[in-house]
Every structure is written in C-alpha cells, then in structure tokens.
Scaffold this motif. Structure first.
Motif, PDB file in Angstrom:
ATOM      1  N   THR B  23      38.605  36.868  41.182  1.00 28.57           N
ATOM      2  CA  THR B  23      37.377  37.486  40.680  1.00 28.57           C
ATOM      3  C   THR B  23      37.410  38.999  40.863  1.00 28.57           C
ATOM      4  O   THR B  23      37.048  39.755  39.952  1.00 28.57           O
ATOM      5  CB  THR B  23      36.161  36.899  41.423  1.00 28.57           C
ATOM      6  N   VAL B  24      37.866  39.426  42.038  1.00 28.59           N
ATOM      7  CA  VAL B  24      37.954  40.873  42.287  1.00 28.59           C
ATOM      8  C   VAL B  24      38.904  41.507  41.282  1.00 28.59           C
ATOM      9  O   VAL B  24      38.619  42.557  40.689  1.00 28.59           O
ATOM     10  CB  VAL B  24      38.425  41.137  43.736  1.00 28.59           C
ATOM     11  N   ARG B  28      38.105  44.450  38.754  1.00 28.35           N
ATOM     12  CA  ARG B  28      38.654  45.760  39.072  1.00 28.35           C
ATOM     13  C   ARG B  28      39.828  46.190  38.196  1.00 28.35           C
ATOM     14  O   ARG B  28      40.066  47.380  38.047  1.00 28.35           O
ATOM     15  CB  ARG B  28      39.117  45.784  40.541  1.00 28.35           C
ATOM     16  N   PHE B  29      40.599  45.232  37.675  1.00 34.13           N
ATOM     17  CA  PHE B  29      41.807  45.628  36.946  1.00 34.13           C
ATOM     18  C   PHE B  29      41.455  46.362  35.659  1.00 34.13           C
ATOM     19  O   PHE B  29      40.425  46.092  35.030  1.00 34.13           O
ATOM     20  CB  PHE B  29      42.677  44.412  36.640  1.00 34.13           C
ATOM     21  N   TYR B  33      45.355  42.632  29.856  1.00 29.19           N
ATOM     22  CA  TYR B  33      46.546  41.874  30.279  1.00 29.19           C
ATOM     23  C   TYR B  33      46.560  41.648  31.783  1.00 29.19           C
ATOM     24  O   TYR B  33      46.801  40.536  32.264  1.00 29.19           O
ATOM     25  CB  TYR B  33      47.813  42.602  29.837  1.00 29.19           C
ATOM     26  N   SER B  34      46.292  42.702  32.542  1.00 27.70           N
ATOM     27  CA  SER B  34      46.337  42.531  33.994  1.00 27.70           C
ATOM     28  C   SER B  34      45.158  41.684  34.472  1.00 27.70           C
ATOM     29  O   SER B  34      45.275  40.930  35.440  1.00 27.70           O
ATOM     30  CB  SER B  34      46.367  43.888  34.694  1.00 27.70           C
ATOM     31  N   ALA B  38      45.379  38.286  36.733  1.00 29.12           N
ATOM     32  CA  ALA B  38      44.597  38.020  37.942  1.00 29.12           C
ATOM     33  C   ALA B  38      43.857  36.686  37.820  1.00 29.12           C
ATOM     34  O   ALA B  38      43.888  35.837  38.719  1.00 29.12           O
ATOM     35  CB  ALA B  38      43.609  39.147  38.185  1.00 29.12           C
ATOM     36  N   LEU B  39      43.229  36.495  36.654  1.00 34.76           N
ATOM     37  CA  LEU B  39      42.374  35.315  36.467  1.00 34.76           C
ATOM     38  C   LEU B  39      43.195  34.028  36.516  1.00 34.76           C
ATOM     39  O   LEU B  39      42.921  33.119  37.300  1.00 34.76           O
ATOM     40  CB  LEU B  39      41.664  35.445  35.129  1.00 34.76           C
ATOM     41  N   THR B  40      44.240  33.952  35.692  1.00 30.11           N
ATOM     42  CA  THR B  40      44.961  32.679  35.587  1.00 30.11           C
ATOM     43  C   THR B  40      45.759  32.373  36.841  1.00 30.11           C
ATOM     44  O   THR B  40      45.699  31.259  37.363  1.00 30.11           O
ATOM     45  CB  THR B  40      45.890  32.680  34.367  1.00 30.11           C
ATOM     46  N   LYS B  41      46.485  33.350  37.331  1.00 28.12           N
ATOM     47  CA  LYS B  41      47.329  33.085  38.505  1.00 28.12           C
ATOM     48  C   LYS B  41      46.475  32.679  39.701  1.00 28.12           C
ATOM     49  O   LYS B  41      46.687  31.649  40.329  1.00 28.12           O
ATOM     50  CB  LYS B  41      48.156  34.314  38.873  1.00 28.12           C
ATOM     51  N   ALA B  42      45.458  33.488  39.978  1.00 27.36           N
ATOM     52  CA  ALA B  42      44.657  33.227  41.166  1.00 27.36           C
ATOM     53  C   ALA B  42      43.852  31.941  41.020  1.00 27.36           C
ATOM     54  O   ALA B  42      43.725  31.159  41.974  1.00 27.36           O
ATOM     55  CB  ALA B  42      43.740  34.403  41.441  1.00 27.36           C
ATOM     56  N   ASP B  43      43.335  31.674  39.816  1.00 28.62           N
ATOM     57  CA  ASP B  43      42.536  30.464  39.645  1.00 28.62           C
ATOM     58  C   ASP B  43      43.385  29.209  39.758  1.00 28.62           C
ATOM     59  O   ASP B  43      42.966  28.216  40.345  1.00 28.62           O
ATOM     60  CB  ASP B  43      41.833  30.487  38.286  1.00 28.62           C
TER      61      ASP B  43
END
Lengths: 306, 104
Positions: B23-24, B28-29, B33-34, B38-43
């Motif tokens: 979420t951060v 913040r990104f 693309y970035s 963040a969304l897919t990898k972390a989720d």
C-alpha cells in the motif's frame, strides 16, 4: 477485539460514502464505490449473512463496477470537472432525518428479538429443503424472487430499447492476438464454471444458490466478452432470448399450473426436482441477463468499430 | 497456545507487513509501472503469508485445499491484471515510456 473490527468497518463505510459524494472525478467515485461494495460484503459477513455477502461482493463490487467503468468510457469528456460538488441542503437534512428515524427504530428492537427465523424454522419441513435462506427465496417468498427475475428481464429489455438494438449476438469481436488474455481465459473459465455449479449445488443446504451462481457465471461471460472471445456469439438470437426469459417463464408456468390443483398461486408439490428446476432455470437466466446488460452497454466494442 | 497457533500469528503478521508495504508503495511510487510492481508483488506475498497462517490453524483438508486455491487464483488474477494495465500503459503512451527507460 471483534467490536474494534466492527467499528473499523462501520467507520470505513461512512468514510468511503462521504468520499464518494465529494469525489473529484467520476473515475475516483467508481473506484470508491467498488471499495464500498467490498466493505459492505465484509459487514454482511460480520452480520452472519454469507448469502448477502457473496451477492454483494459479486454484484455490488464486481459487475456494477464493470458496468460503471463501461459507462464512464462512453461518456468520458476531454476534461474532468475540477469543481467541488455541493450537496443540496434539502437532501442533507432529509438524509439526517432518515438516519435518526432508522437509528431510533433500530434501538427499539428488543435484544432477544429473533425476527421471523423461528417461523421459518418451524415451516422448514413444508419446503422439503434443508437451508432456510433458499427455502425463503424459492418457496415461502417465491413471489419476490419471481418479480426479481422480472426486474432483471425488464432491465435488459429497457437497455435494448434505449440502445435501439434487437439482437444481442454478434457483439463480440474475434479473439485479439493477446496471449495473456487467451491464457487467463483458458485457466479461469473452467474454475468459474465449476464454482458457479458448486454454489448452485451448495444452495440446497448451505449459503449459496441461484443468484450467487448466476453472478459467477455472468462474470465468466463478461470475461469472455471483454476478451473478444467468439464463443458467446455461437448462441443464436432466438436461443439467447429463450435463455433470457427462461427463469421468469418457469416461475410463470409454475404459478399458472399450480392453480389447477391448488387454490393458491405458486404452491408446489413436495418434490425437490421442482425446486431444483426453478433454481437451475433462474441461474441460467440471471447469468444471461447480466451478460446482456453488459454486452449492450454504451461502450460496446461493436459501437467503436462501426 | 500451541506451536501452530504461534506460527499462524507470525505468518499473518508477515502477510500484514507485506500488504502495508504494498500500500505504501502504491501511494508513494512515482509512476504506473513501479506502482504495479509494488501492488502485485507485495499483495501476492502478503496473501500467501496470510493463507499460510490460516492453513496452520485450519481443521480439515478441504479447507486447506480451498485456501491454497484462493491464493493461486489471486496470483493468476493479479499477475494478469498487472500485465493488462502495464501493456495498456505501454501501448497508449509509447514516447513517454521510452523517455522513462532512457532515464534509468
């Protein structure tokens, strides 16, 4: 601990609905509305109503989101209005009065009030079903379910009339050269059909049933349509129409035929097959109706091409 | 409290941490693309850890299979959605993305 969780959900629901009202763009409002649907599903789960939670997550957050996004694509103007939306004072006052009245009447309910669940529980043997929600939907209050199917059918007819179309077939384009799209259809479609069938079968004795199963199948159809998969166009126009009104007409036949042997409409012989027949017909009709609603939406790919 | 329950809590907290990180990152990104990264990898990781934590305390085999299935379907769904959004971005503003690449 549970109280804290419930309070967080309640605060989020109110907060999100405020943000929807004051959202700057349509896109933001739609995304917030989908979020609101998911939180509402969570709230229904906390209220021990998994049936409504599944329906809310699938319809409120899923299909409505697709419909709204499609509409946004059709009405999108070059510049988004940046002005702040004013809430009319009359509307605000009326909402506050409504909240007070509803809150007051909710407080008046005695804490040991069990509603109609005892009545339903006592009448369960009459229905021949094992799960009370399905029994209420398809037997005790089947009139409501019948009219709900009618509402869906009317909505489809209304959309077709407004869009000046008489055919729903042929609106899908041939599959585009999109390997990931084809791959995801290949993997997800069998799962969606299985889950739809599972929910339908589950409805006899656990949360699930015609509406949830129909929505999942409609989701599969929407996925096929969005990817431009041609398999939906295989259905001919007449069979498409037949499937559209299958659920409503099954109820109609039941209502009419029951007048021959009983003096009340919509009573049925104590056969499980009868209820299952209605449920299957309703599922197919709901799925086809929802797919039609989205297929005939303004941003349909056919319109873009022509 | 037995070992499985403690492990479950640890895994669920790990999952929560990854969701928070995602979420951060999403907020913040700087570019799409970035943010997608963040969304897919972390989720995926977050949901994976939570599913692992729930498996630790689940009672029956069908429950475990369903939980793993949910995770796998979410993996398929989110990675494909990521591709679609990324591809759409790439197609719709090609000059912009080439500019971005030369910045690296």
């Amino acid at each position: 601990m549970n109280l804290i969780f419930d309070l967080i959900i309640a605060v989020c629901l109110v907060g999100i609905s405020m943000r929807i009202i004051f959202a700057r763009g349509h896109f933001q409002a739609i995304v917030l509305f989908i979020t609101y649907g998911l939180f509402l599903a969570l709230a229904w789960t906390r209220l021990n109503s998994p049936d409504i939670a599944i329906a809310e997550a699938a319809v409120g957050a899923g299909l409505t989101g697709v419909l709204l996004m499609d509409t946004l694509g059709a009405i999108k103007t070059s510049e988004e209005k940046k002005m702040r939306i004013k809430v009319p004072l009359k509307l605000a006052v009326m909402s506050i009065v409504l909240v007070i009245v509803l809150g007051y009447s909710a407080l008046q309910i005695p804490s040991d009030f069990s509603g109609l669940s005892l009545t339903v529980h006592n009448a369960m043997p009459l229905s021949g079903l094992e799960y009370s929600v399905t029994a209420v939907l398809l037997d005790f209050r089947s009139y409501d379910t019948w009219l709900e199917l009618g509402v869906l059918l009317t909505a489809v007819i209304g959309v077709l009339t407004v869009r000046r179309r008489n055919s729903l077939t042929g609106s899908a384009l041939p599959a585009p050269a999109e390997p990931v799209g084809r791959w995801i259809i290949k993997i997800l479609l069998p799962f969606m059909v299985i889950i739809g069938g599972y929910l339908l079968w589950l409805g006899a004795f656990a949360p699930g049933g015609a509406f949830q199963a129909g929505v999942v199948l409609a989701g599969a159809g929407v996925m096929l349509w969005q990817a431009g998969h041609p398999c939906l166009a295989v259905l001919s126009n007449s069979s498409w129409r037949l499937l559209l009104c299958l659920g409503f007409s099954t109820f109609l036949i039941l209502a009419a035929s029951s007048l021959y042997y009983a003096d009340q409409m919509l009573t049925h012989p104590q056969i499980k097959a009868w209820i299952l027949g209605i449920e299957y017909a309703a599922t197919i009709s709901i799925a086809i109706c929802l797919i039609s609603l989205i297929q005939a939406s303004p941003n349909s790919k056919l319109d873009k091409v022509s | 409290m037995n070992l499985f329950e403690i492990l479950s809590i640890i895994f669920c907290l790990c999952g929560g941490f990854f969701f928070l990180g995602g979420t951060v990152g999403l907020i913040r990104f700087p570019d799409t693309y970035s943010r997608l990264h963040a969304l897919t990898k972390a989720d995926n990781l977050g949901l994976g850890f939570i599913v692992l934590g729930l498996i630790m305390v689940s009672s029956s085999m069908p429950e475990i299979v369903k939980l793993i299935l949910i995770w796998l379907l979410a993996l398929i769904g989110s990675s494909s959605a990521c591709y679609f959004i990324g591809n759409h971005m790439h197609q719709s503003n090609k000059p912009q993305s080439i500019q971005d690449e030369s910045d690296f």
